[in-house]
Design a protein around this motif. Structure first.
Motif, mmCIF file in Angstrom:
data_model
loop_
_atom_site.group_PDB
_atom_site.id
_atom_site.type_symbol
_atom_site.label_atom_id
_atom_site.label_comp_id
_atom_site.label_asym_id
_atom_site.label_seq_id
_atom_site.Cartn_x
_atom_site.Cartn_y
_atom_site.Cartn_z
ATOM 1 N N PHE A 1 45.276 37.328 42.793
ATOM 2 C CA PHE A 1 44.431 38.276 43.369
ATOM 3 C C PHE A 1 43.202 38.318 43.257
ATOM 4 O O PHE A 1 42.815 38.018 41.837
ATOM 5 C CB PHE A 1 44.890 39.692 42.961
ATOM 6 C CG PHE A 1 46.273 40.130 43.496
ATOM 7 C CD1 PHE A 1 46.338 41.077 44.831
ATOM 8 C CD2 PHE A 1 47.443 39.699 42.938
ATOM 9 C CE1 PHE A 1 47.490 41.297 45.378
ATOM 10 C CE2 PHE A 1 48.642 40.220 43.367
ATOM 11 C CZ PHE A 1 48.733 40.859 44.628
ATOM 12 N N ARG A 2 42.114 38.371 43.944
ATOM 13 C CA ARG A 2 40.819 38.521 43.637
ATOM 14 C C ARG A 2 40.090 39.590 43.178
ATOM 15 O O ARG A 2 40.634 40.698 43.545
ATOM 16 C CB ARG A 2 39.927 38.218 45.074
ATOM 17 C CG ARG A 2 38.393 37.963 44.808
ATOM 18 C CD ARG A 2 37.754 37.794 46.128
ATOM 19 N NE ARG A 2 38.265 36.595 46.889
ATOM 20 C CZ ARG A 2 37.789 36.120 48.028
ATOM 21 N NH1 ARG A 2 36.952 37.035 48.750
ATOM 22 N NH2 ARG A 2 38.129 34.931 48.625
ATOM 23 N N GLY A 3 39.071 39.409 42.025
ATOM 24 C CA GLY A 3 38.465 40.567 41.377
ATOM 25 C C GLY A 3 37.368 41.180 42.175
ATOM 26 O O GLY A 3 37.241 40.883 43.357
ATOM 27 N N THR A 4 36.675 41.986 41.637
ATOM 28 C CA THR A 4 35.726 42.581 42.328
ATOM 29 C C THR A 4 34.480 41.684 42.503
ATOM 30 O O THR A 4 33.949 40.823 41.805
ATOM 31 C CB THR A 4 34.959 43.778 41.446
ATOM 32 O OG1 THR A 4 35.940 44.681 41.570
ATOM 33 C CG2 THR A 4 33.835 44.491 41.795
ATOM 34 N N GLN A 5 33.836 41.622 43.791
ATOM 35 C CA GLN A 5 32.636 40.921 44.040
ATOM 36 C C GLN A 5 31.560 41.638 44.153
ATOM 37 O O GLN A 5 31.431 42.830 44.981
ATOM 38 C CB GLN A 5 32.997 40.385 45.564
ATOM 39 C CG GLN A 5 34.202 39.373 45.597
ATOM 40 C CD GLN A 5 34.362 38.857 47.042
ATOM 41 O OE1 GLN A 5 34.958 39.704 47.905
ATOM 42 N NE2 GLN A 5 34.114 37.637 47.382
ATOM 43 N N ALA A 6 30.396 41.233 43.330
ATOM 44 C CA ALA A 6 29.409 42.042 43.122
ATOM 45 C C ALA A 6 28.611 42.310 44.465
ATOM 46 O O ALA A 6 27.702 43.354 44.499
ATOM 47 C CB ALA A 6 28.468 41.437 42.102
ATOM 48 N N LEU B 1 39.551 43.697 39.167
ATOM 49 C CA LEU B 1 39.960 44.343 40.147
ATOM 50 C C LEU B 1 41.476 43.639 40.360
ATOM 51 O O LEU B 1 42.467 44.108 40.813
ATOM 52 C CB LEU B 1 39.114 44.562 41.265
ATOM 53 C CG LEU B 1 39.837 44.844 42.653
ATOM 54 C CD1 LEU B 1 40.351 46.217 42.667
ATOM 55 C CD2 LEU B 1 38.841 45.108 43.826
ATOM 56 N N GLY B 2 41.237 42.268 40.571
ATOM 57 C CA GLY B 2 42.487 41.556 40.857
ATOM 58 C C GLY B 2 43.596 41.604 39.772
ATOM 59 O O GLY B 2 44.720 41.676 40.079
ATOM 60 N N ALA B 3 43.242 41.978 38.484
ATOM 61 C CA ALA B 3 44.427 42.254 37.658
ATOM 62 C C ALA B 3 44.788 43.523 37.718
ATOM 63 O O ALA B 3 46.110 43.579 37.483
ATOM 64 C CB ALA B 3 43.612 42.292 36.386
#
Length: 280
Positions: free
Chosen positions: A92-97, A154-156
């Motif tokens: 999963f992708r995490g937060t993109q700034a 966020l992906g985690a």
């Protein structure tokens, strides 16, 4: 591999080169760390970004990725299997700034009912639910003996929700915030969980642990020198983090292009990969 204090490493991991290759045997956890970093690549745009991801995975003897994406919630993930289909990974992708939707997801921290034990972060839940049907369909056709679910930041958190729903999977996350209450965390008792925390990483302290939020079991602490320590008490970790912060101010904080604090630099996905590669 050198520690990376750069703004690029933290804010734009998709701009850094891939590390995954078939040149040496990667552990499952190291593979999860790199796939969690590669999840930041903008594959949902298709074209060169998707072709590059497919090429990297292919060179590492992994198959073609299956993409999961929801533009409205700005949620992205991909699944990929080994050449023999015995092992699959869901990253999963995490937060993109630069994505306001992701930032709104992160701050919607009020607990919400979970379709299982306990309560969970409402923003994470909404993001997960936006691709849940597609994930259901993938799991129904997945024939792998082992499924690793992973993600960063966020992906985690999304990986944790996926692992909570899809039993029999193995969870490996990096720089994860708290996802649910103690009852939710207890639902992972006896499960295979590895929760990597890179020294002073500030995201791992959010939301603060309380009766509303508690981290999962399976802590793997990465000390200030990049060494993974399965067990370390809170007092020792605090000392390690203080030493790391002081050293960072001297070594990196004033360098052009560096983030100002160790607590930020430690959250960069590549610095998690660095620690896992150190075990190879």
């Amino acid at each position: 591999m050198q520690y990376d204090p750069s703004e690029t490493a933290l804010l734009h991991p998709e701009q850094q080169p891939a590390l995954l290759s078939k040149d040496k045997k990667w552990t499952s956890h190291a593979t999860c760390a790199e796939l969690s970093r590669l999840a930041y690549w903008r594959f949902e745009q298709g074209g060169e970004a998707l072709a590059a991801l497919e090429n990297i995975l292919g060179n590492a003897q992994l198959g073609k990725p299956q993409l999961f994406k929801n533009a409205e919630s700005s949620t992205q993930a991909f699944a990929v299997s080994s050449a023999d289909d015995n092992t699959s990974y869901l990253a999963f992708r995490g937060t993109q700034a630069d994505d306001m939707t992701d930032l709104i997801t992160d701050i919607r921290f009020f607990p919400a009912d979970w379709n299982g034990r306990g309560k969970v972060h409402s923003g994470f839940l909404a993001s997960f639910q936006s691709i849940e049907k597609e994930l259901d369909a993938w799991f129904r056709q997945c024939t792998a003996n082992t499924v690793w679910i992973c993600g960063h930041s966020l992906g985690a958190a999304l990986a944790t929700l996926a692992a909570a729903k899809f039993h029999g999977t193995r969870l490996v996350n990096f720089g994860s915030p708290c996802v649910g209450n103690p009852e939710f965390a207890a639902s992972f008792t006896g499960r295979e969980v590895a929760r990597y925390v890179n020294c002073a990483d500030f995201v791992t302290r959010l939301p603060p642990e309380s009766s509303f939020y508690q981290h999962l079991q399976g802590l793997r602490y990465i000390d200030r020198n990049g060494v993974i320590l399965p067990a370390m008490d809170n007092a020792a970790m605090e000392v390690d983090q203080d030493l790391a912060a002081a050293a960072y101010m001297l070594d990196y904080a004033t360098q052009a292009g560096s983030v100002p604090f160790r607590s930020m630099a430690d959250h960069a996905p590549v610095n998690y990969v660095r620690a896992l590669l150190g075990e190879l």
